[in-house]
Each structure stands twice: as C-alpha cells, then as structure tokens.
Design a protein around this motif. Structure first.
Motif, PDB file in Angstrom:
ATOM      1  N   GLU A  25     -16.406 -30.147  30.154  1.00 56.15           N
ATOM      2  CA  GLU A  25     -15.048 -30.409  29.688  1.00 56.15           C
ATOM      3  C   GLU A  25     -14.404 -31.503  30.524  1.00 56.15           C
ATOM      4  OE1 GLU A  25     -14.130 -28.987  27.033  1.00 56.15           O
ATOM      5  OE2 GLU A  25     -11.987 -29.269  26.859  1.00 56.15           O
ATOM      6  N   ARG A  26     -13.577 -32.325  29.860  1.00 60.83           N
ATOM      7  CA  ARG A  26     -12.951 -33.436  30.572  1.00 60.83           C
ATOM      8  C   ARG A  26     -12.043 -32.943  31.684  1.00 60.83           C
ATOM      9  NH1 ARG A  26     -10.004 -38.519  27.534  1.00 60.83           N
ATOM     10  NH2 ARG A  26      -9.712 -39.805  29.374  1.00 60.83           N
ATOM     11  N   THR A  27     -11.307 -31.880  31.398  1.00 61.03           N
ATOM     12  CA  THR A  27     -10.475 -31.264  32.404  1.00 61.03           C
ATOM     13  C   THR A  27     -10.568 -29.756  32.264  1.00 61.03           C
ATOM     14  OG1 THR A  27      -8.236 -30.988  33.264  1.00 61.03           O
ATOM     15  CG2 THR A  27      -8.445 -31.422  30.912  1.00 61.03           C
ATOM     16  N   LEU A  28     -10.611 -29.076  33.391  1.00 58.04           N
ATOM     17  CA  LEU A  28     -10.722 -27.624  33.367  1.00 58.04           C
ATOM     18  C   LEU A  28      -9.401 -26.946  33.701  1.00 58.04           C
ATOM     19  CD1 LEU A  28     -14.217 -27.245  35.068  1.00 58.04           C
ATOM     20  CD2 LEU A  28     -13.655 -26.943  32.656  1.00 58.04           C
ATOM     21  N   GLY A  29      -8.353 -27.721  33.835  1.00 56.00           N
ATOM     22  CA  GLY A  29      -7.052 -27.133  34.055  1.00 56.00           C
ATOM     23  C   GLY A  29      -6.687 -26.197  32.914  1.00 56.00           C
ATOM     24  N   GLY A  30      -6.248 -24.992  33.264  1.00 55.76           N
ATOM     25  CA  GLY A  30      -5.911 -24.030  32.236  1.00 55.76           C
ATOM     26  C   GLY A  30      -7.064 -23.128  31.833  1.00 55.76           C
ATOM     27  N   TYR A  31      -8.168 -23.261  32.554  1.00 55.74           N
ATOM     28  CA  TYR A  31      -9.313 -22.394  32.294  1.00 55.74           C
ATOM     29  C   TYR A  31      -9.556 -21.452  33.462  1.00 55.74           C
ATOM     30  CZ  TYR A  31     -10.927 -24.911  28.134  1.00 55.74           C
ATOM     31  OH  TYR A  31     -11.038 -25.449  26.883  1.00 55.74           O
ATOM     32  N   VAL A  32     -10.168 -20.329  33.129  1.00 54.50           N
ATOM     33  CA  VAL A  32     -10.748 -19.423  34.111  1.00 54.50           C
ATOM     34  C   VAL A  32     -12.256 -19.570  34.017  1.00 54.50           C
ATOM     35  CG1 VAL A  32     -11.133 -17.015  34.751  1.00 54.50           C
ATOM     36  CG2 VAL A  32      -8.856 -17.765  34.004  1.00 54.50           C
ATOM     37  N   MET A  33     -12.883 -19.817  35.142  1.00 56.11           N
ATOM     38  CA  MET A  33     -14.337 -19.924  35.206  1.00 56.11           C
ATOM     39  C   MET A  33     -14.873 -18.629  35.793  1.00 56.11           C
ATOM     40  SD  MET A  33     -14.568 -22.895  33.960  1.00 56.11           S
ATOM     41  CE  MET A  33     -16.318 -23.206  34.205  1.00 56.11           C
ATOM     42  N   GLY A  34     -15.787 -18.012  35.097  1.00 58.47           N
ATOM     43  CA  GLY A  34     -16.248 -16.706  35.535  1.00 58.47           C
ATOM     44  C   GLY A  34     -17.755 -16.611  35.678  1.00 58.47           C
ATOM     45  N   TRP A  35     -18.142 -15.611  36.435  1.00 65.54           N
ATOM     46  CA  TRP A  35     -19.539 -15.216  36.537  1.00 65.54           C
ATOM     47  C   TRP A  35     -19.644 -13.769  36.079  1.00 65.54           C
ATOM     48  CZ3 TRP A  35     -23.430 -18.525  37.367  1.00 65.54           C
ATOM     49  CH2 TRP A  35     -23.136 -19.756  37.978  1.00 65.54           C
ATOM     50  N   LEU A  36     -20.565 -13.525  35.200  1.00 71.65           N
ATOM     51  CA  LEU A  36     -20.821 -12.178  34.709  1.00 71.65           C
ATOM     52  C   LEU A  36     -22.314 -11.932  34.826  1.00 71.65           C
ATOM     53  CD1 LEU A  36     -18.549 -13.716  32.702  1.00 71.65           C
ATOM     54  CD2 LEU A  36     -18.305 -11.351  31.959  1.00 71.65           C
ATOM     55  N   ARG A  37     -22.708 -10.682  34.734  1.00 71.48           N
ATOM     56  CA  ARG A  37     -24.124 -10.381  34.809  1.00 71.48           C
ATOM     57  C   ARG A  37     -24.479  -9.239  33.878  1.00 71.48           C
ATOM     58  NH1 ARG A  37     -24.541  -7.695  40.908  1.00 71.48           N
ATOM     59  NH2 ARG A  37     -23.811  -5.593  40.328  1.00 71.48           N
ATOM     60  N   GLN A  38     -25.747  -9.194  33.527  1.00 68.18           N
ATOM     61  CA  GLN A  38     -26.240  -8.111  32.676  1.00 68.18           C
ATOM     62  C   GLN A  38     -27.613  -7.695  33.166  1.00 68.18           C
ATOM     63  OE1 GLN A  38     -26.264  -8.899  28.443  1.00 68.18           O
ATOM     64  NE2 GLN A  38     -26.170  -6.712  28.005  1.00 68.18           N
ATOM     65  N   ALA A  39     -27.694  -6.435  33.562  1.00 65.08           N
ATOM     66  CA  ALA A  39     -28.962  -5.862  33.984  1.00 65.08           C
ATOM     67  C   ALA A  39     -29.604  -5.167  32.791  1.00 65.08           C
ATOM     68  CB  ALA A  39     -28.739  -4.875  35.118  1.00 65.08           C
ATOM     69  N   PRO A  40     -30.913  -4.981  32.811  1.00 62.43           N
ATOM     70  CA  PRO A  40     -31.595  -4.321  31.692  1.00 62.43           C
ATOM     71  C   PRO A  40     -30.991  -2.954  31.407  1.00 62.43           C
ATOM     72  CG  PRO A  40     -33.182  -5.314  33.163  1.00 62.43           C
ATOM     73  CD  PRO A  40     -31.855  -5.445  33.837  1.00 62.43           C
ATOM     74  N   GLY A  41     -30.677  -2.720  30.131  1.00 60.39           N
ATOM     75  CA  GLY A  41     -30.148  -1.435  29.725  1.00 60.39           C
ATOM     76  C   GLY A  41     -28.689  -1.215  30.056  1.00 60.39           C
ATOM     77  N   ARG A  42     -28.038  -2.249  30.555  1.00 61.51           N
ATOM     78  CA  ARG A  42     -26.629  -2.103  30.937  1.00 61.51           C
ATOM     79  C   ARG A  42     -25.784  -3.139  30.218  1.00 61.51           C
ATOM     80  NH1 ARG A  42     -25.731  -0.923  37.201  1.00 61.51           N
ATOM     81  NH2 ARG A  42     -23.727  -0.384  36.255  1.00 61.51           N
ATOM     82  N   GLU A  43     -24.507  -2.863  30.130  1.00 64.70           N
ATOM     83  CA  GLU A  43     -23.596  -3.800  29.501  1.00 64.70           C
ATOM     84  C   GLU A  43     -23.310  -4.956  30.459  1.00 64.70           C
ATOM     85  OE1 GLU A  43     -21.080  -0.773  26.590  1.00 64.70           O
ATOM     86  OE2 GLU A  43     -20.075  -1.856  28.198  1.00 64.70           O
ATOM     87  N   ARG A  44     -22.911  -6.068  29.857  1.00 65.55           N
ATOM     88  CA  ARG A  44     -22.521  -7.207  30.665  1.00 65.55           C
ATOM     89  C   ARG A  44     -21.282  -6.838  31.466  1.00 65.55           C
ATOM     90  NH1 ARG A  44     -22.615 -12.807  27.534  1.00 65.55           N
ATOM     91  NH2 ARG A  44     -24.691 -11.950  27.172  1.00 65.55           N
ATOM     92  N   GLU A  45     -21.252  -7.247  32.738  1.00 67.21           N
ATOM     93  CA  GLU A  45     -20.120  -6.875  33.577  1.00 67.21           C
ATOM     94  C   GLU A  45     -19.571  -8.073  34.338  1.00 67.21           C
ATOM     95  OE1 GLU A  45     -21.409  -3.891  36.359  1.00 67.21           O
ATOM     96  OE2 GLU A  45     -23.000  -5.140  37.197  1.00 67.21           O
ATOM     97  N   PHE A  46     -18.307  -7.986  34.627  1.00 69.91           N
ATOM     98  CA  PHE A  46     -17.615  -9.014  35.381  1.00 69.91           C
ATOM     99  C   PHE A  46     -18.077  -9.007  36.830  1.00 69.91           C
ATOM    100  CE2 PHE A  46     -14.154 -11.724  36.600  1.00 69.91           C
ATOM    101  CZ  PHE A  46     -13.769 -11.273  37.846  1.00 69.91           C
ATOM    102  N   VAL A  47     -18.307 -10.184  37.381  1.00 68.66           N
ATOM    103  CA  VAL A  47     -18.707 -10.314  38.775  1.00 68.66           C
ATOM    104  C   VAL A  47     -17.617 -11.034  39.578  1.00 68.66           C
ATOM    105  CG1 VAL A  47     -20.385 -11.323  40.366  1.00 68.66           C
ATOM    106  CG2 VAL A  47     -21.154 -10.361  38.188  1.00 68.66           C
ATOM    107  N   ALA A  48     -17.223 -12.198  39.120  1.00 68.21           N
ATOM    108  CA  ALA A  48     -16.234 -12.989  39.863  1.00 68.21           C
ATOM    109  C   ALA A  48     -15.632 -14.036  38.945  1.00 68.21           C
ATOM    110  CB  ALA A  48     -16.882 -13.673  41.065  1.00 68.21           C
ATOM    111  N   ALA A  49     -14.477 -14.537  39.334  1.00 67.47           N
ATOM    112  CA  ALA A  49     -13.831 -15.575  38.546  1.00 67.47           C
ATOM    113  C   ALA A  49     -12.962 -16.449  39.431  1.00 67.47           C
ATOM    114  CB  ALA A  49     -12.989 -14.966  37.419  1.00 67.47           C
ATOM    115  N   LEU A  50     -12.698 -17.628  38.925  1.00 66.37           N
ATOM    116  CA  LEU A  50     -11.863 -18.592  39.630  1.00 66.37           C
ATOM    117  C   LEU A  50     -10.923 -19.242  38.621  1.00 66.37           C
ATOM    118  CD1 LEU A  50     -12.990 -21.171  42.264  1.00 66.37           C
ATOM    119  CD2 LEU A  50     -11.771 -21.981  40.256  1.00 66.37           C
ATOM    120  N   ARG A  51      -9.648 -19.230  38.934  1.00 66.27           N
ATOM    121  CA  ARG A  51      -8.673 -19.916  38.099  1.00 66.27           C
ATOM    122  C   ARG A  51      -8.671 -21.387  38.506  1.00 66.27           C
ATOM    123  NH1 ARG A  51      -3.142 -16.455  37.963  1.00 66.27           N
ATOM    124  NH2 ARG A  51      -2.952 -17.272  35.842  1.00 66.27           N
TER     125      ARG A  51
END
Length: 125
Positions: A25-51
């Motif tokens: 993206e040309r500019t990321l202002g106004g976005y939240v950048m996140g990291w999520l993860r999914q282990a086998p047999g489990r739902e995707r879960e939030f790990v970390a984010a940065l505004r």
C-alpha cells in the motif's frame, strides 16, 4: 493492501525467529497491521498488532514479554520478533491488515481483511 510475509522456519524451544511482512500500500496510515496464527486443529488466533498511526502495539497474553511487533516505516514492513519460543508456538503465522476502527477492535481477528500468505513456524522441544 497486498502483504508478503517471510521468515518462518524450524527452531528449537527457547530459540528465536523474526517474521517480516512487507506491504504494498502507498500509505499505511489508518491501518492496523497484525500477526495471527493457526495451529493444526485450532482456530486462528490473534498474536500481536501495531497501529500504523502512532505505532502503538498490542499483544495476546500468551506472547507478552516474548514477542515484539515493530515496523520500518520507510520499508512499509512490519516485523514479529519471537523470543523464548515454545513448542506450543508452532503454527502457521499470518500477517494481516485492517482499517483502524479504534481500540475495541484491535484484537478482533474477524476484521482483518487483507492477508499475506502464511509462514510456518515449527518449534521443536
């Protein structure tokens, strides 16, 4: 936003890895950048984010003190530095982006609408 993630791999318990996520993206202002993860047999879960506006960071309780999310503004890249890795951290990790709708929505995994390809992190015990 197009996202390109990299940096996964195999590491022993107690070791470290750094994941990268480059955004197109040309500019990321106004976005939240996140990291999520999914282990086998489990739902995707939030790990970390940065505004992107302001740079404040947020973490899931299970990674506090071990993982750090950071950014390089010029490169439009977000990093997830993972230390003291545990076997339970084994998962496919995804970087994601969403419009910043305020603090109550930061950890909401359902609001992320741009996704990078997952990168496998395997922690051997």
């Amino acid at each position: 936003v197009q996202l390109q993630a990299s940096g996964g791999g195999l590491v022993q318990a107690g070791g470290s890895l750094r994941l990268s996520c480059a955004a197109s993206e040309r500019t990321l202002g106004g976005y939240v950048m996140g990291w999520l993860r999914q282990a086998p047999g489990r739902e995707r879960e939030f790990v970390a984010a940065l505004r992107w506006s302001g740079g404040s960071t947020f973490y899931a309780d299970f990674v506090k003190g071990r993982f750090t999310v950071s950014r390089d503004i010029a490169k439009k890249t977000v990093y997830l530095t993972m230390n003291s890795l545990k076997s339970e951290d084994t998962a496919v990790y995804y970087c994601a982006a969403k419009p910043d709708r305020g603090l109550p929505t930061i950890r909401d995994t359902n609001r992320f609408n741009s996704w990078g390809q997952g990168t496998q992190v395997t922690v051997s015990s």
